[in-house]
Motif scaffolding. Structure first.
Motif, PDB file in Angstrom:
ATOM      1  N   SER A  80       7.223   5.314   1.659  1.00 60.05           N
ATOM      2  CA  SER A  80       6.290   5.470   0.537  1.00 60.05           C
ATOM      3  C   SER A  80       5.428   4.226   0.319  1.00 60.05           C
ATOM      4  O   SER A  80       4.352   4.316  -0.268  1.00 60.05           O
ATOM      5  N   GLN A  81       5.882   3.060   0.792  1.00 58.95           N
ATOM      6  CA  GLN A  81       5.144   1.814   0.603  1.00 58.95           C
ATOM      7  C   GLN A  81       5.079   1.045   1.920  1.00 58.95           C
ATOM      8  O   GLN A  81       6.021   1.035   2.713  1.00 58.95           O
ATOM      9  N   TYR A  82       3.943   0.393   2.122  1.00 61.03           N
ATOM     10  CA  TYR A  82       3.704  -0.395   3.346  1.00 61.03           C
ATOM     11  C   TYR A  82       3.160  -1.762   2.963  1.00 61.03           C
ATOM     12  O   TYR A  82       2.459  -1.909   1.961  1.00 61.03           O
ATOM     13  N   TRP A  83       3.487  -2.777   3.767  1.00 62.05           N
ATOM     14  CA  TRP A  83       2.963  -4.115   3.506  1.00 62.05           C
ATOM     15  C   TRP A  83       2.720  -4.834   4.836  1.00 62.05           C
ATOM     16  O   TRP A  83       3.430  -4.637   5.815  1.00 62.05           O
ATOM     17  N   GLU A  92      -9.979   9.337  12.893  1.00 62.96           N
ATOM     18  CA  GLU A  92      -9.483  10.567  12.271  1.00 62.96           C
ATOM     19  C   GLU A  92      -7.978  10.746  12.431  1.00 62.96           C
ATOM     20  O   GLU A  92      -7.321  11.358  11.587  1.00 62.96           O
ATOM     21  N   ASP A  93      -7.405  10.187  13.491  1.00 54.87           N
ATOM     22  CA  ASP A  93      -5.960  10.292  13.697  1.00 54.87           C
ATOM     23  C   ASP A  93      -5.282   9.100  13.024  1.00 54.87           C
ATOM     24  O   ASP A  93      -4.698   8.235  13.659  1.00 54.87           O
ATOM     25  N   PHE A  94      -5.347   9.083  11.696  1.00 59.90           N
ATOM     26  CA  PHE A  94      -4.832   7.940  10.949  1.00 59.90           C
ATOM     27  C   PHE A  94      -3.305   7.867  10.989  1.00 59.90           C
ATOM     28  O   PHE A  94      -2.728   6.794  10.828  1.00 59.90           O
ATOM     29  N   ILE A  95      -2.640   8.983  11.202  1.00 62.79           N
ATOM     30  CA  ILE A  95      -1.179   8.971  11.250  1.00 62.79           C
ATOM     31  C   ILE A  95      -0.687   8.190  12.462  1.00 62.79           C
ATOM     32  O   ILE A  95       0.242   7.380  12.379  1.00 62.79           O
ATOM     33  N   TYR A 104       0.835  -1.196   0.000  1.00 62.93           N
ATOM     34  CA  TYR A 104       0.000   0.000   0.000  1.00 62.93           C
ATOM     35  C   TYR A 104       0.873   1.251   0.000  1.00 62.93           C
ATOM     36  O   TYR A 104       1.892   1.306   0.695  1.00 62.93           O
ATOM     37  N   SER A 105       0.468   2.244  -0.766  1.00 68.79           N
ATOM     38  CA  SER A 105       1.154   3.529  -0.708  1.00 68.79           C
ATOM     39  C   SER A 105       0.749   4.244   0.579  1.00 68.79           C
ATOM     40  O   SER A 105      -0.230   3.868   1.227  1.00 68.79           O
ATOM     41  N   LYS A 106       1.502   5.268   0.934  1.00 65.29           N
ATOM     42  CA  LYS A 106       1.158   6.022   2.140  1.00 65.29           C
ATOM     43  C   LYS A 106      -0.243   6.607   1.999  1.00 65.29           C
ATOM     44  O   LYS A 106      -1.026   6.624   2.966  1.00 65.29           O
ATOM     45  N   HIS A 107      -0.578   7.086   0.801  1.00 71.18           N
ATOM     46  CA  HIS A 107      -1.909   7.664   0.576  1.00 71.18           C
ATOM     47  C   HIS A 107      -2.996   6.618   0.780  1.00 71.18           C
ATOM     48  O   HIS A 107      -4.040   6.893   1.393  1.00 71.18           O
ATOM     49  N   GLU A 108      -2.757   5.393   0.290  1.00 71.46           N
ATOM     50  CA  GLU A 108      -3.751   4.326   0.458  1.00 71.46           C
ATOM     51  C   GLU A 108      -3.887   3.937   1.934  1.00 71.46           C
ATOM     52  O   GLU A 108      -5.001   3.681   2.401  1.00 71.46           O
ATOM     53  N   MET A 109      -2.759   3.894   2.624  1.00 63.26           N
ATOM     54  CA  MET A 109      -2.813   3.602   4.064  1.00 63.26           C
ATOM     55  C   MET A 109      -3.633   4.657   4.795  1.00 63.26           C
ATOM     56  O   MET A 109      -4.500   4.337   5.619  1.00 63.26           O
ATOM     57  N   ASN A 110      -3.349   5.911   4.497  1.00 58.98           N
ATOM     58  CA  ASN A 110      -4.062   7.004   5.160  1.00 58.98           C
ATOM     59  C   ASN A 110      -5.555   6.945   4.879  1.00 58.98           C
ATOM     60  O   ASN A 110      -6.384   7.165   5.772  1.00 58.98           O
ATOM     61  N   ASP A 111      -5.916   6.660   3.635  1.00 61.46           N
ATOM     62  CA  ASP A 111      -7.330   6.594   3.264  1.00 61.46           C
ATOM     63  C   ASP A 111      -8.045   5.490   4.055  1.00 61.46           C
ATOM     64  O   ASP A 111      -9.141   5.703   4.586  1.00 61.46           O
ATOM     65  N   ARG A 112      -7.430   4.340   4.111  1.00 58.21           N
ATOM     66  CA  ARG A 112      -8.060   3.208   4.812  1.00 58.21           C
ATOM     67  C   ARG A 112      -8.159   3.477   6.319  1.00 58.21           C
ATOM     68  O   ARG A 112      -9.187   3.214   6.941  1.00 58.21           O
ATOM     69  N   LEU A 113      -7.087   3.990   6.877  1.00 61.80           N
ATOM     70  CA  LEU A 113      -7.066   4.213   8.320  1.00 61.80           C
ATOM     71  C   LEU A 113      -7.943   5.381   8.731  1.00 61.80           C
ATOM     72  O   LEU A 113      -8.436   5.428   9.859  1.00 61.80           O
ATOM     73  N   SER A 114      -8.158   6.350   7.831  1.00 64.32           N
ATOM     74  CA  SER A 114      -9.043   7.471   8.159  1.00 64.32           C
ATOM     75  C   SER A 114     -10.484   7.004   8.309  1.00 64.32           C
ATOM     76  O   SER A 114     -11.296   7.675   8.953  1.00 64.32           O
ATOM     77  N   GLU A 115     -10.811   5.846   7.728  1.00 61.90           N
ATOM     78  CA  GLU A 115     -12.139   5.267   7.907  1.00 61.90           C
ATOM     79  C   GLU A 115     -12.282   4.626   9.290  1.00 61.90           C
ATOM     80  O   GLU A 115     -13.387   4.396   9.760  1.00 61.90           O
TER      81      GLU A 115
END
Length: 250
Positions: free
Chosen positions: A245-248, A223-226, A209-220
Protein backbone atom coordinates in the motif's frame (compact mmCIF):
# COMPACT_ATOMS: atom_id res chain seq x y z
CA UNK A 1 -2.19 -6.63 -5.11
CA UNK A 2 1.25 -7.73 -6.06
CA UNK A 3 2.07 -11.00 -7.80
CA UNK A 4 5.25 -13.03 -8.00
CA UNK A 5 6.32 -15.16 -10.92
CA UNK A 6 5.44 -18.19 -8.78
CA UNK A 7 1.79 -17.11 -8.81
CA UNK A 8 1.66 -16.86 -12.59
CA UNK A 9 3.63 -20.08 -13.11
CA UNK A 10 1.36 -22.10 -10.81
CA UNK A 11 -0.88 -24.73 -12.37
CA UNK A 12 -4.65 -24.43 -12.27
CA UNK A 13 -4.75 -27.04 -9.51
CA UNK A 14 -2.20 -25.09 -7.45
CA UNK A 15 -4.07 -21.83 -7.96
CA UNK A 16 -7.29 -23.47 -6.78
CA UNK A 17 -5.67 -24.75 -3.60
CA UNK A 18 -3.80 -21.47 -3.08
CA UNK A 19 -0.34 -22.89 -2.41
CA UNK A 20 2.51 -24.85 -3.96
CA UNK A 21 4.67 -27.58 -2.52
CA UNK A 22 8.41 -26.97 -2.39
CA UNK A 23 11.14 -29.37 -1.24
CA UNK A 24 11.14 -28.06 2.34
CA UNK A 25 7.95 -26.03 2.61
CA UNK A 26 4.46 -25.21 1.42
CA UNK A 27 4.32 -21.68 -0.02
CA UNK A 28 1.14 -19.59 -0.05
CA UNK A 29 0.52 -18.18 -3.54
CA UNK A 30 -1.67 -15.43 -2.09
CA UNK A 31 0.82 -13.79 0.25
CA UNK A 32 4.09 -15.73 0.01
CA UNK A 33 3.98 -17.18 3.54
CA UNK A 34 6.06 -20.36 3.87
CA UNK A 35 5.02 -23.24 6.10
CA UNK A 36 8.03 -25.43 6.85
CA UNK A 37 7.63 -29.17 6.44
CA UNK A 38 8.28 -31.43 9.41
CA UNK A 39 6.96 -28.92 11.94
CA UNK A 40 3.79 -29.26 14.00
CA UNK A 41 1.85 -25.99 14.22
CA UNK A 42 -0.52 -25.14 17.10
CA UNK A 43 -3.67 -23.16 16.36
CA UNK A 44 -6.75 -22.67 18.54
CA UNK A 45 -6.11 -25.64 20.84
CA UNK A 46 -5.30 -27.98 17.96
CA UNK A 47 -2.11 -29.22 16.31
CA UNK A 48 -1.60 -29.34 12.55
CA UNK A 49 1.02 -30.82 10.27
CA UNK A 50 2.46 -28.42 7.68
CA UNK A 51 0.13 -28.91 4.71
CA UNK A 52 -3.02 -28.92 6.83
CA UNK A 53 -1.80 -25.78 8.57
CA UNK A 54 -1.47 -24.09 5.17
CA UNK A 55 -5.21 -24.63 4.72
CA UNK A 56 -5.75 -23.06 8.15
CA UNK A 57 -3.57 -20.11 7.16
CA UNK A 58 -5.48 -19.49 3.93
CA UNK A 59 -8.84 -19.68 5.69
CA UNK A 60 -7.70 -17.43 8.54
CA UNK A 61 -5.72 -14.88 6.51
CA UNK A 62 -7.56 -14.84 3.18
CA UNK A 63 -11.01 -16.27 3.98
CA UNK A 64 -10.73 -18.55 0.94
CA UNK A 65 -8.88 -18.77 -2.35
CA UNK A 66 -12.15 -17.93 -4.10
CA UNK A 67 -12.58 -14.77 -2.02
CA UNK A 68 -9.01 -13.70 -2.73
CA UNK A 69 -9.30 -14.23 -6.48
CA UNK A 70 -12.65 -12.47 -6.52
CA UNK A 71 -11.04 -9.32 -5.11
CA UNK A 72 -8.40 -9.13 -7.83
CA UNK A 73 -8.44 -6.11 -10.09
CA UNK A 74 -10.54 -6.73 -13.18
CA UNK A 75 -7.42 -6.38 -15.35
CA UNK A 76 -6.20 -9.65 -13.79
CA UNK A 77 -9.47 -11.54 -13.41
CA UNK A 78 -11.17 -10.31 -16.58
CA UNK A 79 -14.54 -10.07 -14.82
CA UNK A 80 -16.69 -7.01 -14.24
CA UNK A 81 -17.90 -5.86 -10.83
CA UNK A 82 -21.37 -7.15 -11.67
CA UNK A 83 -20.03 -10.55 -12.66
CA UNK A 84 -18.05 -10.59 -9.43
CA UNK A 85 -21.22 -10.00 -7.41
CA UNK A 86 -22.94 -12.84 -9.25
CA UNK A 87 -20.03 -15.24 -8.71
CA UNK A 88 -19.91 -14.39 -5.01
CA UNK A 89 -23.58 -15.20 -4.54
CA UNK A 90 -23.38 -18.34 -6.67
CA UNK A 91 -20.43 -19.47 -4.56
CA UNK A 92 -22.55 -18.96 -1.45
CA UNK A 93 -25.11 -21.33 -2.91
CA UNK A 94 -27.83 -18.71 -3.37
CA UNK A 95 -30.77 -19.64 -5.56
CA UNK A 96 -31.63 -17.68 -8.71
CA UNK A 97 -34.48 -16.00 -6.86
CA UNK A 98 -32.22 -15.06 -3.92
CA UNK A 99 -29.64 -13.60 -6.31
CA UNK A 100 -32.31 -11.67 -8.20
CA UNK A 101 -33.65 -10.16 -4.97
CA UNK A 102 -30.26 -9.33 -3.47
CA UNK A 103 -28.91 -7.68 -6.62
CA UNK A 104 -32.30 -6.26 -7.59
CA UNK A 105 -32.01 -7.34 -11.20
CA UNK A 106 -34.73 -8.42 -13.66
CA UNK A 107 -36.09 -11.79 -12.70
CA UNK A 108 -34.93 -15.31 -11.96
CA UNK A 109 -34.80 -15.80 -15.72
CA UNK A 110 -32.31 -12.93 -15.95
CA UNK A 111 -30.12 -14.61 -13.36
CA UNK A 112 -30.22 -17.87 -15.32
CA UNK A 113 -29.08 -15.93 -18.37
CA UNK A 114 -26.11 -14.62 -16.37
CA UNK A 115 -25.26 -18.16 -15.33
CA UNK A 116 -25.23 -19.15 -18.98
CA UNK A 117 -23.05 -16.16 -19.91
CA UNK A 118 -20.51 -17.08 -17.23
CA UNK A 119 -20.48 -20.66 -18.45
CA UNK A 120 -19.71 -19.38 -21.95
CA UNK A 121 -16.86 -17.31 -20.52
CA UNK A 122 -15.47 -20.45 -18.88
CA UNK A 123 -15.54 -22.30 -22.19
CA UNK A 124 -13.80 -19.45 -23.96
CA UNK A 125 -11.12 -19.40 -21.25
CA UNK A 126 -10.51 -23.13 -21.73
CA UNK A 127 -10.08 -22.71 -25.47
CA UNK A 128 -7.69 -19.79 -24.98
CA UNK A 129 -5.62 -21.71 -22.43
CA UNK A 130 -5.41 -24.67 -24.80
CA UNK A 131 -4.18 -22.44 -27.62
CA UNK A 132 -1.55 -20.84 -25.38
CA UNK A 133 -0.33 -24.25 -24.24
CA UNK A 134 -0.01 -25.38 -27.85
CA UNK A 135 1.80 -22.17 -28.71
CA UNK A 136 4.31 -22.74 -25.91
CA UNK A 137 5.10 -26.17 -27.29
CA UNK A 138 6.25 -24.81 -30.61
CA UNK A 139 9.97 -24.27 -30.99
CA UNK A 140 9.37 -20.73 -32.18
CA UNK A 141 7.70 -19.77 -28.90
CA UNK A 142 10.95 -18.56 -27.38
CA UNK A 143 11.39 -16.10 -30.24
CA UNK A 144 7.74 -15.07 -30.31
CA UNK A 145 7.44 -14.08 -26.66
CA UNK A 146 9.84 -12.53 -24.21
CA UNK A 147 9.62 -14.47 -20.91
CA UNK A 148 8.63 -12.51 -17.77
CA UNK A 149 11.40 -11.01 -15.70
CA UNK A 150 12.57 -13.29 -12.87
CA UNK A 151 12.60 -11.40 -9.58
CA UNK A 152 16.12 -11.25 -8.18
CA UNK A 153 18.15 -9.30 -5.67
CA UNK A 154 20.50 -7.04 -7.59
CA UNK A 155 23.12 -4.82 -6.08
CA UNK A 156 23.81 -1.57 -7.82
CA UNK A 157 27.59 -1.86 -7.49
CA UNK A 158 27.78 -5.28 -9.17
CA UNK A 159 28.05 -3.76 -12.62
CA UNK A 160 30.13 -1.04 -14.08
CA UNK A 161 29.16 0.64 -17.31
CA UNK A 162 30.76 3.42 -19.28
CA UNK A 163 28.95 6.72 -19.05
CA UNK A 164 28.75 6.86 -22.83
CA UNK A 165 26.93 3.54 -22.98
CA UNK A 166 24.47 4.60 -20.29
CA UNK A 167 23.68 7.83 -22.10
CA UNK A 168 23.22 5.95 -25.38
CA UNK A 169 20.67 3.66 -23.74
CA UNK A 170 18.82 6.60 -22.22
CA UNK A 171 18.69 8.41 -25.58
CA UNK A 172 17.32 5.27 -27.24
CA UNK A 173 14.51 4.70 -24.78
CA UNK A 174 13.81 8.36 -23.90
CA UNK A 175 13.90 9.97 -27.37
CA UNK A 176 12.31 13.17 -25.99
CA UNK A 177 14.68 13.39 -23.04
CA UNK A 178 14.77 11.63 -19.68
CA UNK A 179 11.89 13.77 -18.41
CA UNK A 180 9.70 12.54 -21.25
CA UNK A 181 7.89 9.29 -21.90
CA UNK A 182 9.56 5.90 -22.14
CA UNK A 183 9.49 4.62 -25.72
CA UNK A 184 9.30 0.98 -24.62
CA UNK A 185 10.37 -1.22 -21.73
CA UNK A 186 13.80 -2.69 -22.58
CA UNK A 187 14.11 -6.41 -23.15
CA UNK A 188 17.59 -6.82 -21.65
CA UNK A 189 18.51 -6.79 -17.98
CA UNK A 190 21.26 -4.22 -18.38
CA UNK A 191 19.09 -1.76 -20.27
CA UNK A 192 16.21 -2.16 -17.79
CA UNK A 193 18.47 -1.36 -14.85
CA UNK A 194 19.62 1.87 -16.45
CA UNK A 195 16.07 2.89 -17.36
CA UNK A 196 14.64 2.03 -13.94
CA UNK A 197 17.43 3.91 -12.18
CA UNK A 198 16.64 6.99 -14.27
CA UNK A 199 12.91 6.72 -13.54
CA UNK A 200 13.62 6.54 -9.80
CA UNK A 201 15.09 10.05 -10.00
CA UNK A 202 11.58 11.42 -10.60
CA UNK A 203 10.60 10.60 -7.00
CA UNK A 204 11.26 12.43 -3.74
CA UNK A 205 13.18 10.39 -1.19
CA UNK A 206 11.70 12.30 1.76
CA UNK A 207 8.11 11.10 1.33
CA UNK A 208 6.26 7.83 0.83
CA UNK A 209 3.82 7.16 -1.99
CA UNK A 210 0.58 5.21 -2.05
CA UNK A 211 0.11 2.60 -4.74
CA UNK A 212 -2.33 4.96 -6.48
CA UNK A 213 0.25 7.78 -6.45
CA UNK A 214 2.92 5.44 -7.79
CA UNK A 215 0.64 4.30 -10.58
CA UNK A 216 -0.29 7.87 -11.50
CA UNK A 217 3.33 8.99 -11.72
CA UNK A 218 4.52 5.93 -13.60
CA UNK A 219 1.61 6.06 -16.06
CA UNK A 220 3.09 9.37 -17.23
CA UNK A 221 6.27 7.47 -18.07
CA UNK A 222 4.74 4.41 -19.78
CA UNK A 223 1.31 2.81 -20.07
CA UNK A 224 2.57 -0.39 -18.43
CA UNK A 225 3.05 1.29 -15.07
CA UNK A 226 2.60 -1.95 -13.12
CA UNK A 227 5.68 -3.50 -14.72
CA UNK A 228 7.68 -0.35 -14.01
CA UNK A 229 6.52 -0.34 -10.38
CA UNK A 230 7.53 -3.97 -9.99
CA UNK A 231 10.98 -3.31 -11.45
CA UNK A 232 11.52 -0.36 -9.09
CA UNK A 233 11.03 -2.67 -6.11
CA UNK A 234 12.71 -5.76 -7.58
CA UNK A 235 15.87 -3.81 -8.43
CA UNK A 236 15.94 -2.30 -4.96
CA UNK A 237 15.26 1.34 -5.79
CA UNK A 238 12.01 1.34 -3.83
CA UNK A 239 10.88 -0.27 -0.61
CA UNK A 240 7.28 -1.20 0.06
CA UNK A 241 5.03 -2.26 2.90
CA UNK A 242 4.09 -5.93 3.11
CA UNK A 243 0.63 -5.29 1.64
CA UNK A 244 2.00 -3.04 -1.10
CA UNK A 245 0.00 0.00 0.00
CA UNK A 246 2.99 2.35 0.51
CA UNK A 247 6.25 2.83 -1.38
CA UNK A 248 9.37 4.86 -0.62
CA UNK A 249 12.58 5.65 -2.47
CA UNK A 250 15.58 3.93 -0.89
Amino acid sequence: MEFTETFWDASLTELKQGYIEQSTSYDCLLCGKQIEKGVIYPYENALYEAERFMHVHIEHSHQSVFAYLLELDKKWSGITDHQGDLLRLFYQGKSDKDVQEELEIGSATTVRHHRFALKEKERQAKVFLAMMELLKERESYAQAFIPPHKASQLFHDEYSMAEEEQQAILRTFFPDGTDGQLKEIPATEKQRRIIVQEISKRFDGDISYSKHEMNDRLSEVHEDFITLRNYLTEYGYFGQTRNGSQYWLK
